[in-house]
Design a protein around this motif. Structure first.
Motif, PDB file in Angstrom:
ATOM      1  N   LEU A  24       0.815  -1.214   0.000  1.00 13.97           N
ATOM      2  CA  LEU A  24       0.000   0.000   0.000  1.00 13.97           C
ATOM      3  C   LEU A  24       0.850   1.265   0.000  1.00 13.97           C
ATOM      4  O   LEU A  24       0.696   2.126  -0.855  1.00 13.97           O
ATOM      5  N   CYS A  25       1.791   1.371   0.950  1.00 12.61           N
ATOM      6  CA  CYS A  25       2.605   2.587   1.038  1.00 12.61           C
ATOM      7  C   CYS A  25       3.937   2.458   0.311  1.00 12.61           C
ATOM      8  O   CYS A  25       4.583   3.479   0.037  1.00 12.61           O
ATOM      9  N   CYS A  40       0.111   1.101   7.957  1.00  6.88           N
ATOM     10  CA  CYS A  40      -1.033   0.973   7.050  1.00  6.88           C
ATOM     11  C   CYS A  40      -2.134   0.121   7.673  1.00  6.88           C
ATOM     12  O   CYS A  40      -3.323   0.370   7.446  1.00  6.88           O
ATOM     13  N   ARG A  43      -4.560   2.012   9.587  1.00  6.06           N
ATOM     14  CA  ARG A  43      -5.485   2.821   8.791  1.00  6.06           C
ATOM     15  C   ARG A  43      -6.652   1.997   8.258  1.00  6.06           C
ATOM     16  O   ARG A  43      -7.505   2.514   7.545  1.00  6.06           O
ATOM     17  N   GLN A  88     -13.304   2.920   3.957  1.00 12.48           N
ATOM     18  CA  GLN A  88     -12.679   4.187   4.328  1.00 12.48           C
ATOM     19  C   GLN A  88     -11.205   3.926   4.601  1.00 12.48           C
ATOM     20  O   GLN A  88     -10.755   2.784   4.666  1.00 12.48           O
ATOM     21  N   GLY A  90      -7.409   3.143   4.779  1.00 10.35           N
ATOM     22  CA  GLY A  90      -6.506   2.326   3.984  1.00 10.35           C
ATOM     23  C   GLY A  90      -7.212   1.335   3.083  1.00 10.35           C
ATOM     24  O   GLY A  90      -6.731   1.031   1.985  1.00 10.35           O
ATOM     25  N   GLU A  93      -8.391   3.165   0.047  1.00 13.21           N
ATOM     26  CA  GLU A  93      -7.230   3.499  -0.784  1.00 13.21           C
ATOM     27  C   GLU A  93      -6.728   2.287  -1.557  1.00 13.21           C
ATOM     28  O   GLU A  93      -6.379   2.387  -2.741  1.00 13.21           O
ATOM     29  N   GLN A  96      -9.442   1.298  -4.353  1.00 16.96           N
ATOM     30  CA  GLN A  96      -9.441   2.262  -5.445  1.00 16.96           C
ATOM     31  C   GLN A  96      -8.111   2.268  -6.185  1.00 16.96           C
ATOM     32  O   GLN A  96      -8.080   2.473  -7.406  1.00 16.96           O
ATOM     33  N   GLY A  97      -7.017   2.048  -5.472  1.00 12.55           N
ATOM     34  CA  GLY A  97      -5.722   1.966  -6.129  1.00 12.55           C
ATOM     35  C   GLY A  97      -5.658   0.819  -7.114  1.00 12.55           C
ATOM     36  O   GLY A  97      -5.089   0.950  -8.214  1.00 12.55           O
TER      37      GLY A  97
END
Length: 242
Positions: A24-25, A40, A43, A88, A90, A93, A96-97
């Motif tokens: 993720l990050c 992460c 999150r 919502q 992480g 994200e 959607q990523g």
């Protein structure tokens, strides 16, 4: 001389010297046994309680689980819907990523969350994993189909039949994103149809449940195809009114 053992040795050394980064990050290493790094993971918001025991709609505040108004007034054609967490932070994200940002390397972590949710649900005996279908234009635009890939990983890991073409989304069916709840339900009711025969219990796989319009329509299509029982498995659930 075979190079297989040499390659395996080099891979092992690489994992020790260059541990994998958080998908993720891309900055830190994942915690042992976790899909993401500790920061992460903080999150991510597990679904928690109270929530609707039928469609998993999360409620605010404290109190016991109880059916939401829509499930009380109009019971869905699926047995229950289960989700890993809230859509919502992480989790949003990451989903959607993958879907819109081309970050296909996230599939392993997302599939791990889905498998945890499947195992925790305790549903017995599903015969097949059926993904919510994607229309061809959306597939061409995104280049990947997250529900189908999640269903495939689930089927392989838990010994289920993978049925990616059991359902179809009809050409010209409207996109449900941005529609109000009642509009979603009307549009979804005409958007899906069965393509193949099903039997026994099936698990319907999607990435996000918002109004449950898609889950209801696809569950009806599964039952029309012969499924005896349908339950729904998603990564994320929105806190919106279903």
């Amino acid at each position: 001389m075979s190079l297989g053992p040499v390659r395996e040795l080099l891979r092992g050394l690489g994992r020790v010297l260059l541990p994998p980064l958080c998908p993720l990050c891309r900055a830190r290493a994942p915690a042992p046994g976790e899909p993401f790094c500790p920061r992460c993971c903080q999150r991510l918001t597990p679904l928690g309680e109270p929530r609707c025991p039928v469609c998993a709609l999360p409620f605010g505040g404290a109190g016991p689980n109880h059916p939401c108004p829509r499930c009380s007034s109009s019971p869905p054609p699926f047995r229950r819907l289960v989700a890993w967490g809230r859509y919502q932070g992480g989790l949003l994200e990451a989903i959607q990523g993958f879907k819109y940002g081309g970050q296909v390397h996230l599939i392993g972590a997302l599939a791990a969350l889905l498998l945890d949710t499947f195992d925790a649900a305790g549903q017995e005996g599903p015969a097949a994993a059926v993904p919510v279908p994607c229309d061809p234009s959306t597939l061409r635009r995104r280049g990947c189909d997250l529900p189908a890939l999640l269903a495939r990983r689930l089927a392989r890991a838990r010994g289920l039949a993978w049925r990616p073409t059991a359902l179809a989304k009809l050409p010209g069916a409207p996109d449900l994103v941005g529609l109000a709840a009642d509009e979603r339900h009307r549009a979804a009711s005409r958007a899906f149809r069965p393509r193949e025969r099903l039997q026994g219990s099936v698990v319907l796989v999607d990435d996000v449940a918002t109004s449950t319009a898609t889950a209801r329509a696809c569950a009806r299509a599964c039952r029309a195809a012969g499924a005896r029982d349908v339950w729904v498995l998603v990564l994320a659930r929105t806190p919106l009114t279903p």
